[in-house]
Design a protein around this motif. Structure first.
Motif: not given
Length: 441
Positions: A108-113
């Motif tokens: 999910i953090n990759i998606g936000y980034a």
């Protein structure tokens, strides 16, 4: 002419917050723009080293420096894995849940980034809400399947079980409505992209971890052996590739070589068979985990399942004749589980690495090396568990297809959930049926 006048005369140009055209223009920009600092945002474990190690290994060439760091933390993880096994199945289930949460967080953090929408309201909370809903549904199903007797003893659990799927559906609908209400003009495409991203992450992570839990309930050996085989394959493929690798294997992962692939595969099968033969001797590892009403807890003891009892197997006639000529017995004695272990070893060696190749393609798409920086020299948790999830699915399917048989204990647990008059009626039907078949006098 000022910028403000230009916007008044050309409302369709990018930058006008009230323009429908501007809204549509933002879509390809969101899809095509990849932030250059995604790697910095998520952290890269292969580039992070504790200061003590960094100073001690500063004199080594980068290749050997990485080799030493990976080796140290590989042994740390193996030791931690052994300690968790020693703590028992509940600890294994707890660590599985923790790994699931961390893997979900990294994806999910990759998606936000990538989509740069940290400022949008509620979306991070929505992702974690859907994770909570998924876990409530899947782990509730496990509670019903394996602890039905315990559930019927507690009134509040009985209510939750009766309406479990309805409650799960209502929780998901709350998240769905929440998402619709959080939509913001000009960010529709980004928000729907992350909505899909979240659900794919749930499919990859939560579903697979649920299957891992199911494998543990079949007996800890169905968890320990597959996980260990992936670890062995990962370590031995790296070792063979490091020292002997010359021929590239696949473009998605340029450092992978045929020498590492073949050497790791052979080592995985052989070492996996040796480990399986030893573990199959102990009921602690082979017995299915079941709730024991008399003990009021999980039971680890049972009569050794047939697939773990050593049996005699005769070689084919041609090989038997050859064995007699050289003075070797044509009868082999081993437990049938070794056949299962051999199949799992082949899968982990041949198909398992494609889980890693899939992850490599994902990382290359977003120009990152790792999913995170939690483990120096390795990356994030997802970097180490990408193949484990694929292996867990295979083992679960394999058990369901070739191993699992009807369990009298589980059937009896289901009988205990019936009303007393229904239990008596079932007993009468079973007695009459057995008598008619001549099994009862």
């Amino acid at each position: 002419m000022s910028d403000q006048d230009v916007r008044r005369r050309h409302p369709g140009e990018r930058g006008d917050p009230d323009s429908e055209t501007a809204d549509s223009d933002a879509v390809p920009e969101a899809a095509d723009s990849e932030p250059e600092d995604v790697a910095k945002a998520v952290g890269q474990g292969t580039d992070s080293t504790p200061e003590v190690l960094d100073g001690a290994l500063s004199g080594l060439p980068p290749r050997w420096r990485n080799w030493v760091i990976r080796g140290i933390f590989t042994w740390v993880m193996i030791a931690g894995f052994g300690w968790i096994i020693y703590m028992g199945p509940l600890a294994l289930m707890a660590i599985t849940l923790m790994v699931q949460v961390k893997c979900f967080s990294e994806i999910i953090n990759i998606g936000y980034a990538v989509y740069r929408i940290h400022g949008l309201p509620w979306f991070r909370s929505l992702s974690w809400w859907f994770l909570l809903c998924s876990n409530y549904f899947f782990y509730g199903e496990s509670l019903v399947d394996y602890f039905i007797v315990l559930v019927n003893k507690l009134e509040f659990l009985r209510v939750l079980v009766t309406y479990h799927r309805l409650i799960s559906f209502v929780l998901y609908i709350i998240g769905f409505v929440w998402f619709v209400l959080s939509l913001v003009k000009k960010y529709y495409m980004k928000q729907f992209s992350l909505f899909a991203w979240t659900h794919v992450a749930l499919l990859i992570v939560v579903t697979q971890s649920y299957l891992i839990i199911q494998n543990i309930f079949e007996g800890m050996i169905w968890f320990i052996v597959p996980v260990s085989m992936i670890i062995i394959n990962d370590v031995m493929a790296y070792m063979f590739g490091f020292f002997f690798g010359r021929t590239p294997l696949i473009q998605l992962s340029p450092k992978k070589t045929w020498e590492g692939f073949i050497g790791g595969g052979v080592a995985t099968v052989l070492m996996g068979l040796l480990m399986s033969q030893q573990l199959a001797r102990y009921p602690y590892f082979t017995c299915p985990l079941e709730y024991n009403e008399s003990l009021d807890g999980i039971s680890f003891q049972c009569e050794q399942p047939p697939q773990f009892v050593s049996q005699d197997f005769a070689l084919p006639a041609c090989l038997a004749t050859l064995c007699r000529l050289v003075g070797v017995s044509p009868i082999l004695r081993f437990s049938p589980f070794l056949i299962h272990a051999f199949v799992m070893g082949l899968f982990s060696s041949i198909i398992g690495p494609f889980g890693g190749f899939f992850a490599s393609g994902f990382k290359r798409a977003f120009k990152i090396k790792d999913f995170g920086d939690l483990i120096p020299g390795h990356g994030g948790i997802m970097d180490r568990f990408d193949c484990q999830f694929l292996m867990a699915t295979f083992v679960n399917v394999y058990i369901s297809t070739f191993v699992r048989s009807p369990s009298a204990h589980k059937i009896l647990q289901q009988v205990y959930t019936l009303k007393p008059d229904q239990q008596v009626h079932l007993y009468a039907m079973l007695r009459d049926g057995l008598t008619a078949r001549g099994l009862l006098g």
